[in-house]
Design a protein around this motif. Structure first.
Motif, mmCIF file in Angstrom:
data_model
loop_
_atom_site.group_PDB
_atom_site.id
_atom_site.type_symbol
_atom_site.label_atom_id
_atom_site.label_comp_id
_atom_site.label_asym_id
_atom_site.label_seq_id
_atom_site.Cartn_x
_atom_site.Cartn_y
_atom_site.Cartn_z
ATOM 1 N N SER A 51 0.833 -1.210 0.000
ATOM 2 C CA SER A 51 0.000 0.000 0.000
ATOM 3 C C SER A 51 0.862 1.253 0.000
ATOM 4 O O SER A 51 0.539 2.236 -0.675
ATOM 5 C CB SER A 51 -0.930 0.009 1.210
ATOM 6 N N ASN A 55 0.494 4.004 -2.807
ATOM 7 C CA ASN A 55 0.094 5.366 -2.430
ATOM 8 C C ASN A 55 1.054 6.398 -3.001
ATOM 9 O O ASN A 55 0.635 7.459 -3.482
ATOM 10 C CB ASN A 55 0.037 5.522 -0.912
ATOM 11 N N ASP A 63 -4.107 11.602 -7.707
ATOM 12 C CA ASP A 63 -4.304 12.931 -7.121
ATOM 13 C C ASP A 63 -4.047 14.045 -8.125
ATOM 14 O O ASP A 63 -4.759 15.038 -8.161
ATOM 15 C CB ASP A 63 -3.376 13.148 -5.917
ATOM 16 N N TYR A 89 -6.935 -1.520 -5.729
ATOM 17 C CA TYR A 89 -6.376 -0.279 -5.175
ATOM 18 C C TYR A 89 -6.971 0.939 -5.876
ATOM 19 O O TYR A 89 -7.423 1.879 -5.224
ATOM 20 C CB TYR A 89 -4.848 -0.279 -5.305
ATOM 21 N N LYS A 92 -10.729 1.417 -4.937
ATOM 22 C CA LYS A 92 -10.904 1.913 -3.565
ATOM 23 C C LYS A 92 -10.402 3.344 -3.422
ATOM 24 O O LYS A 92 -11.047 4.169 -2.790
ATOM 25 C CB LYS A 92 -10.206 0.999 -2.564
ATOM 26 N N TYR A 93 -9.259 3.629 -4.003
ATOM 27 C CA TYR A 93 -8.682 4.976 -3.910
ATOM 28 C C TYR A 93 -9.633 5.995 -4.534
ATOM 29 O O TYR A 93 -9.899 7.048 -3.983
ATOM 30 C CB TYR A 93 -7.319 5.019 -4.600
ATOM 31 N N ASN A 94 -10.151 5.634 -5.697
ATOM 32 C CA ASN A 94 -11.064 6.537 -6.393
ATOM 33 C C ASN A 94 -12.353 6.752 -5.607
ATOM 34 O O ASN A 94 -12.868 7.862 -5.552
ATOM 35 C CB ASN A 94 -11.377 6.005 -7.787
ATOM 36 N N GLU A 95 -12.862 5.711 -4.990
ATOM 37 C CA GLU A 95 -14.088 5.837 -4.189
ATOM 38 C C GLU A 95 -13.872 6.738 -2.969
ATOM 39 O O GLU A 95 -14.733 7.514 -2.604
ATOM 40 C CB GLU A 95 -14.575 4.464 -3.736
ATOM 41 N N ILE A 96 -12.723 6.613 -2.344
ATOM 42 C CA ILE A 96 -12.444 7.385 -1.128
ATOM 43 C C ILE A 96 -12.084 8.822 -1.447
ATOM 44 O O ILE A 96 -12.513 9.755 -0.757
ATOM 45 C CB ILE A 96 -11.308 6.712 -0.322
ATOM 46 N N TYR A 97 -11.291 9.038 -2.492
ATOM 47 C CA TYR A 97 -10.731 10.364 -2.749
ATOM 48 C C TYR A 97 -11.253 11.019 -4.020
ATOM 49 O O TYR A 97 -10.597 11.876 -4.592
ATOM 50 C CB TYR A 97 -9.207 10.292 -2.839
ATOM 51 N N LYS A 98 -12.431 10.649 -4.473
ATOM 52 C CA LYS A 98 -13.009 11.255 -5.684
ATOM 53 C C LYS A 98 -12.972 12.773 -5.576
ATOM 54 O O LYS A 98 -13.288 13.325 -4.543
ATOM 55 C CB LYS A 98 -14.464 10.835 -5.850
#
Length: 99
Positions: A51, A55, A63, A89, A92-98
């Motif tokens: 991770s 990241n 980002d 990854y 999940k990243y896109n869902e959390i940090y849209k």
């Protein structure tokens, strides 16, 4: 003119476990994205993608450039487990940090 760049992860990083190694990959990816190159990212079968590494590499790309740009510019050449890890990854990243 768009061109395609093949990137061998093993030639850029010492491992895929630490943030600093992810930053090294990010810098290479960003350079190519700024030149509007398409990228094929070759990941050796024995590399485990932590991770922290994701990241610092793909997370920073998301980002700064967004998921659509990543999907349109970056292709992965890796084994099934690595592909599933990257896919999960990114989702999940896109869902959390849209944005």
């Amino acid at each position: 003119m768009d061109s395609t760049t093949n990137i061998l992860v093993k030639d850029i990083v010492n491992n895929t476990e630490m943030n600093i190694e992810g930053v090294k990959l990010y810098c290479v990816l960003e350079k190519n994205l700024k030149q509007y190159n398409n990228i094929i990212l070759n990941i050796d079968n024995d590399m485990v993608l932590s991770s922290s590494f994701l990241n610092s590499s793909l997370g920073n790309i998301l980002d700064n450039y967004g998921l659509d740009r990543l999907k349109n510019s970056l292709k992965f050449k890796c084994n099934k487990n690595q592909f599933e890890r990257i896919s999960t990854y990114l989702h999940k990243y896109n869902e959390i940090y849209k944005k």
